[in-house]
Design a protein around this motif. Structure first.
Motif, PDB file in Angstrom:
ATOM      1  N   GLY A  88     -18.764 166.370  24.681  1.00  0.00           N
ATOM      2  CA  GLY A  88     -17.465 166.953  24.367  1.00  0.00           C
ATOM      3  C   GLY A  88     -17.161 167.020  22.880  1.00  0.00           C
ATOM      4  O   GLY A  88     -16.370 167.838  22.426  1.00  0.00           O
ATOM      5  N   HIS A  89     -17.831 166.168  22.084  1.00  0.00           N
ATOM      6  CA  HIS A  89     -17.564 166.117  20.643  1.00  0.00           C
ATOM      7  C   HIS A  89     -18.400 167.124  19.851  1.00  0.00           C
ATOM      8  O   HIS A  89     -18.181 167.339  18.667  1.00  0.00           O
ATOM      9  CB  HIS A  89     -17.876 164.711  20.115  1.00  0.00           C
ATOM     10  N   VAL A  90     -19.406 167.749  20.494  1.00  0.00           N
ATOM     11  CA  VAL A  90     -20.284 168.713  19.813  1.00  0.00           C
ATOM     12  C   VAL A  90     -19.485 169.970  19.499  1.00  0.00           C
ATOM     13  O   VAL A  90     -18.575 170.333  20.249  1.00  0.00           O
ATOM     14  CB  VAL A  90     -21.496 169.044  20.714  1.00  0.00           C
ATOM     15  N   PRO A  91     -19.754 170.669  18.373  1.00  0.00           N
ATOM     16  CA  PRO A  91     -19.046 171.927  18.094  1.00  0.00           C
ATOM     17  C   PRO A  91     -19.100 172.860  19.297  1.00  0.00           C
ATOM     18  O   PRO A  91     -20.150 173.154  19.829  1.00  0.00           O
ATOM     19  CB  PRO A  91     -19.833 172.498  16.900  1.00  0.00           C
ATOM     20  N   LEU A  94     -15.750 171.723  24.846  1.00  0.00           N
ATOM     21  CA  LEU A  94     -15.728 171.911  26.290  1.00  0.00           C
ATOM     22  C   LEU A  94     -16.644 173.049  26.729  1.00  0.00           C
ATOM     23  O   LEU A  94     -17.055 173.090  27.891  1.00  0.00           O
ATOM     24  CB  LEU A  94     -14.290 172.173  26.762  1.00  0.00           C
ATOM     25  N   GLY A  95     -16.970 173.972  25.832  1.00  0.00           N
ATOM     26  CA  GLY A  95     -17.959 174.989  26.159  1.00  0.00           C
ATOM     27  C   GLY A  95     -19.314 174.358  26.399  1.00  0.00           C
ATOM     28  O   GLY A  95     -20.029 174.698  27.361  1.00  0.00           O
ATOM     29  N   GLN A  96     -19.684 173.416  25.549  1.00  0.00           N
ATOM     30  CA  GLN A  96     -20.933 172.679  25.733  1.00  0.00           C
ATOM     31  C   GLN A  96     -20.889 171.850  27.015  1.00  0.00           C
ATOM     32  O   GLN A  96     -21.888 171.746  27.745  1.00  0.00           O
ATOM     33  CB  GLN A  96     -21.183 171.748  24.540  1.00  0.00           C
ATOM     34  N   VAL A  97     -19.713 171.276  27.288  1.00  0.00           N
ATOM     35  CA  VAL A  97     -19.542 170.482  28.511  1.00  0.00           C
ATOM     36  C   VAL A  97     -19.766 171.348  29.745  1.00  0.00           C
ATOM     37  O   VAL A  97     -20.396 170.925  30.724  1.00  0.00           O
ATOM     38  CB  VAL A  97     -18.132 169.853  28.547  1.00  0.00           C
ATOM     39  N   SER A  98     -19.270 172.585  29.690  1.00  0.00           N
ATOM     40  CA  SER A  98     -19.418 173.495  30.828  1.00  0.00           C
ATOM     41  C   SER A  98     -20.885 173.786  31.108  1.00  0.00           C
ATOM     42  O   SER A  98     -21.307 173.823  32.273  1.00  0.00           O
ATOM     43  CB  SER A  98     -18.672 174.804  30.553  1.00  0.00           C
ATOM     44  N   VAL A  99     -21.666 173.981  30.062  1.00  0.00           N
ATOM     45  CA  VAL A  99     -23.091 174.271  30.253  1.00  0.00           C
ATOM     46  C   VAL A  99     -23.807 173.052  30.835  1.00  0.00           C
ATOM     47  O   VAL A  99     -24.576 173.165  31.799  1.00  0.00           O
ATOM     48  CB  VAL A  99     -23.749 174.709  28.932  1.00  0.00           C
ATOM     49  N   ILE A 100     -23.550 171.881  30.253  1.00  0.00           N
ATOM     50  CA  ILE A 100     -24.201 170.655  30.743  1.00  0.00           C
ATOM     51  C   ILE A 100     -23.817 170.381  32.196  1.00  0.00           C
ATOM     52  O   ILE A 100     -24.675 170.052  33.039  1.00  0.00           O
ATOM     53  CB  ILE A 100     -23.822 169.455  29.854  1.00  0.00           C
ATOM     54  N   SER A 101     -22.530 170.502  32.518  1.00  0.00           N
ATOM     55  CA  SER A 101     -22.095 170.229  33.889  1.00  0.00           C
ATOM     56  C   SER A 101     -22.696 171.237  34.865  1.00  0.00           C
ATOM     57  O   SER A 101     -23.041 170.884  36.000  1.00  0.00           O
ATOM     58  CB  SER A 101     -20.565 170.239  33.988  1.00  0.00           C
ATOM     59  N   ASP A 129      -6.617 174.932  28.729  1.00  0.00           N
ATOM     60  CA  ASP A 129      -5.645 173.891  28.364  1.00  0.00           C
ATOM     61  C   ASP A 129      -5.939 173.309  26.985  1.00  0.00           C
ATOM     62  O   ASP A 129      -5.024 172.841  26.286  1.00  0.00           O
ATOM     63  CB  ASP A 129      -5.654 172.767  29.399  1.00  0.00           C
ATOM     64  N   ALA A 130      -7.234 173.339  26.575  1.00  0.00           N
ATOM     65  CA  ALA A 130      -7.616 172.790  25.268  1.00  0.00           C
ATOM     66  C   ALA A 130      -7.457 173.809  24.142  1.00  0.00           C
ATOM     67  O   ALA A 130      -7.721 173.486  22.981  1.00  0.00           O
ATOM     68  CB  ALA A 130      -9.060 172.305  25.313  1.00  0.00           C
ATOM     69  N   GLY A 131      -7.070 175.041  24.463  1.00  0.00           N
ATOM     70  CA  GLY A 131      -6.828 176.038  23.428  1.00  0.00           C
ATOM     71  C   GLY A 131      -7.827 177.173  23.360  1.00  0.00           C
ATOM     72  O   GLY A 131      -7.745 178.019  22.463  1.00  0.00           O
ATOM     73  N   TYR A 132      -8.776 177.235  24.292  1.00  0.00           N
ATOM     74  CA  TYR A 132      -9.723 178.348  24.317  1.00  0.00           C
ATOM     75  C   TYR A 132      -9.012 179.616  24.796  1.00  0.00           C
ATOM     76  O   TYR A 132      -8.148 179.555  25.683  1.00  0.00           O
ATOM     77  CB  TYR A 132     -10.883 178.055  25.273  1.00  0.00           C
ATOM     78  N   LYS A 133      -9.387 180.754  24.239  1.00  0.00           N
ATOM     79  CA  LYS A 133      -8.884 182.019  24.756  1.00  0.00           C
ATOM     80  C   LYS A 133      -9.467 182.237  26.152  1.00  0.00           C
ATOM     81  O   LYS A 133     -10.642 181.949  26.389  1.00  0.00           O
ATOM     82  CB  LYS A 133      -9.278 183.171  23.835  1.00  0.00           C
ATOM     83  N   PRO A 134      -8.661 182.760  27.090  1.00  0.00           N
ATOM     84  CA  PRO A 134      -9.138 182.904  28.476  1.00  0.00           C
ATOM     85  C   PRO A 134     -10.429 183.712  28.593  1.00  0.00           C
ATOM     86  O   PRO A 134     -11.300 183.380  29.396  1.00  0.00           O
ATOM     87  CB  PRO A 134      -7.974 183.626  29.166  1.00  0.00           C
ATOM     88  N   GLY A 135     -10.586 184.775  27.784  1.00  0.00           N
ATOM     89  CA  GLY A 135     -11.798 185.587  27.862  1.00  0.00           C
ATOM     90  C   GLY A 135     -13.035 184.816  27.452  1.00  0.00           C
ATOM     91  O   GLY A 135     -14.094 184.920  28.094  1.00  0.00           O
ATOM     92  N   GLY A 198     -13.233 179.710  16.436  1.00  0.00           N
ATOM     93  CA  GLY A 198     -12.250 178.637  16.521  1.00  0.00           C
ATOM     94  C   GLY A 198     -12.276 177.858  17.818  1.00  0.00           C
ATOM     95  O   GLY A 198     -11.226 177.562  18.397  1.00  0.00           O
ATOM     96  N   LEU A 199     -13.476 177.506  18.283  1.00  0.00           N
ATOM     97  CA  LEU A 199     -13.587 176.742  19.524  1.00  0.00           C
ATOM     98  C   LEU A 199     -13.396 175.258  19.233  1.00  0.00           C
ATOM     99  O   LEU A 199     -14.186 174.669  18.483  1.00  0.00           O
ATOM    100  CB  LEU A 199     -14.955 176.975  20.175  1.00  0.00           C
ATOM    101  N   PRO A 200     -12.368 174.643  19.796  1.00  0.00           N
ATOM    102  CA  PRO A 200     -12.106 173.226  19.504  1.00  0.00           C
ATOM    103  C   PRO A 200     -13.103 172.306  20.189  1.00  0.00           C
ATOM    104  O   PRO A 200     -13.750 172.677  21.167  1.00  0.00           O
ATOM    105  CB  PRO A 200     -10.694 173.009  20.065  1.00  0.00           C
ATOM    106  N   SER A 201     -13.228 171.107  19.648  1.00  0.00           N
ATOM    107  CA  SER A 201     -14.060 170.079  20.280  1.00  0.00           C
ATOM    108  C   SER A 201     -13.214 168.831  20.470  1.00  0.00           C
ATOM    109  O   SER A 201     -12.138 168.690  19.894  1.00  0.00           O
ATOM    110  CB  SER A 201     -15.288 169.761  19.414  1.00  0.00           C
TER     111      SER A 201
END
Length: 429
Positions: A88-91, A94-101, A129-135, A198-201
């Motif tokens: 979750g802390h990687v740049p 949560l996008g990285q989390v989605s791939v791993i999960s 919820d973390a601020g990612y754009k829906p698309g 601007g993807l948050p971590s």
């Protein structure tokens, strides 16, 4: 000319929204009648029946059921939490989390749509919820879901094995490394986009959270080990593994108290609907495949390719181009059922390993799941993300490139997919 006419009619029927199974069956029937061979239609019931009675195909309904049970039984939430603690802390957080999960979940379900529709909803909600754009969030979910049918177990591999008589166990093992490469390629893409878009971590998880999330996800994480371990040791077959996967998901759901008896009827009914829809396509496609063989279409293509002096490399590029185009209009299972009766005769001529070819075909079909107008993962994700299929497809372009690069690499360096099955099961004949 006959080949072009057949596929032109099929594509026209699909473009006017005729259901896939009906379009496939009608095309074969129309050409039999049109060429004065209507007597052969008496084979229709027999071919449809025989197309759905293979022992290997029994794995499909059970893997579908396993995926639905996991989505209902709280397993997906535990996997997502553990993946978040790891990366979750990687740049790109949560996008990285989605791939791993998705990589973890793919070791249990074998279905891209099950991944997108179940785990995908959790991933999308967390990212928005973390601020990612829906698309952006929806595209990450759709891209990650395509890993499901490549990392074993895999419903497409089961279908490929049933059609070509290739060992499903070898196919499962062959998909492991390409599936991991898919995930790595997507994670690199997300990492590269993290700053510009601007993807948050998230803050780095404490060791205590990593341990706690691992304990919570331990039994789900054990499922791939049981499934693949049992297959490679010969303790059970790939078909029997599907039953074990479904029973394991059922036991975990009840053990975690996230699955109740009253949840079973809708889960069973949903699995039944998905299975019946797929089996109807398989049944009509088996008749269509018999029709193409009866009309000697594979033989005609062999003669044409031989006349052109096509090399194995050229043949693979032709296959890649054909499947990429068909993937825009056809469901992946339909592509398998229509093209494999032809390709499986051509591959031995060009010295192409059928196990590696199965991996390449599956990867190409995963690209089709992300390309409109008939992109099944796009539809599954848009059903809850509500961002629009065409916008979602545009946002998926980086992941399409990632999958295509892995596909080309596997196509021309077959050792990538063949190394693991050769290591664990020995080289074939």
């Amino acid at each position: 000319m006959l080949t072009l006419s057949i596929f032109a009619v099929l594509l026209i029927l699909l473009m006017i929204d005729v259901p896939i199974a009906v379009a496939i069956g009608l095309t074969a029937i129309a050409f039999f009648v049109g060429m004065g061979q209507s007597d052969f239609l008496m084979m229709l019931p027999q071919r449809m029946y025989s197309g759905t009675t293979g022992f290997t195909l029994l794995a499909i309904p059970f893997f579908i059921l396993a995926g639905n049970l996991m989505n209902t039984g709280g397993i997906t939430t535990r996997i997502f939490r553990f993946a978040g603690a790891l990366v979750g802390h990687v740049p790109g957080g949560l996008g990285q989390v989605s791939v791993i999960s998705s990589m973890i979940f793919s070791g249990m379900s074998g279905s891209a749509v099950a991944d997108a529709a179940g785990l995908g909803q959790i991933q999308h909600r967390a990212m928005v919820d973390a601020g990612y754009k829906p698309g952006i969030s929806a595209a990450i979910v759709a891209g990650a879901s395509t890993i499901g049918p490549v990392i074993p177990p895999s419903i497409p591999f089961v279908l490929y094995g049933a059609i070509t008589s290739v060992s499903v166990s070898r196919l499962f093992l062959a998909g492991a490394i390409p599936g991991v490469l898919m995930g790595i390629a997507m994670m690199i893409g997300i990492w590269m986009m993290a700053g510009p878009r601007g993807l948050p971590s998230s803050p780095r998880a404490h060791l205590r959270e990593i341990v706690a999330s691992f304990k919570a996800a331990f039994w789900p994480l054990l499922a791939p080990v049981i499934i693949i371990g049992g297959i490679t040791t010969g303790f059970f077959t790939a078909t029997e593994a599907s039953v074990i996967a479904a029973l394991y998901a059922l036991l975990l759901g009840f053990a975690y108290r996230d699955l109740r008896v009253k949840d079973l009827p809708p889960v069973l009914f949903a699995s039944l609907k998905q299975t019946c829809g797929l089996m109807f396509i398989i049944a009509t496609a088996n008749f269509f495949g018999w029709f193409t063989i009866f009309e000697r279409i594979p033989d005609a293509l062999i003669m044409q390719l031989t006349a052109f002096g096509a090399s194995p490399v050229a043949f693979l590029w032709i296959v890649i181009a054909i499947i990429l185009v068909l993937g825009c209009f056809l469901d992946g299972n339909a592509i398998f059922l229509i093209t494999l009766p032809i390709f499986m005769k051509l591959c031995p001529i060009y010295g192409i390993d059928m196990v590696n070819f199965g991996v390449v075909m599956t990867l190409l079909i995963m690209i089709g799941n992300l390309t409109p107008p008939v992109g099944m993962c796009l539809f599954a994700v848009d059903s809850f993300a509500k961002v629009g299929v065409w916008k979602l497809a545009y946002e998926c372009l980086p992941y399409l490139v990632a999958i295509l690069l892995v596909t080309i690499l596997c196509a021309f360096v077959p050792e990538i997919s063949l190394w693991l099955p050769n290591l664990l099961m020995g080289k074939e004949g």
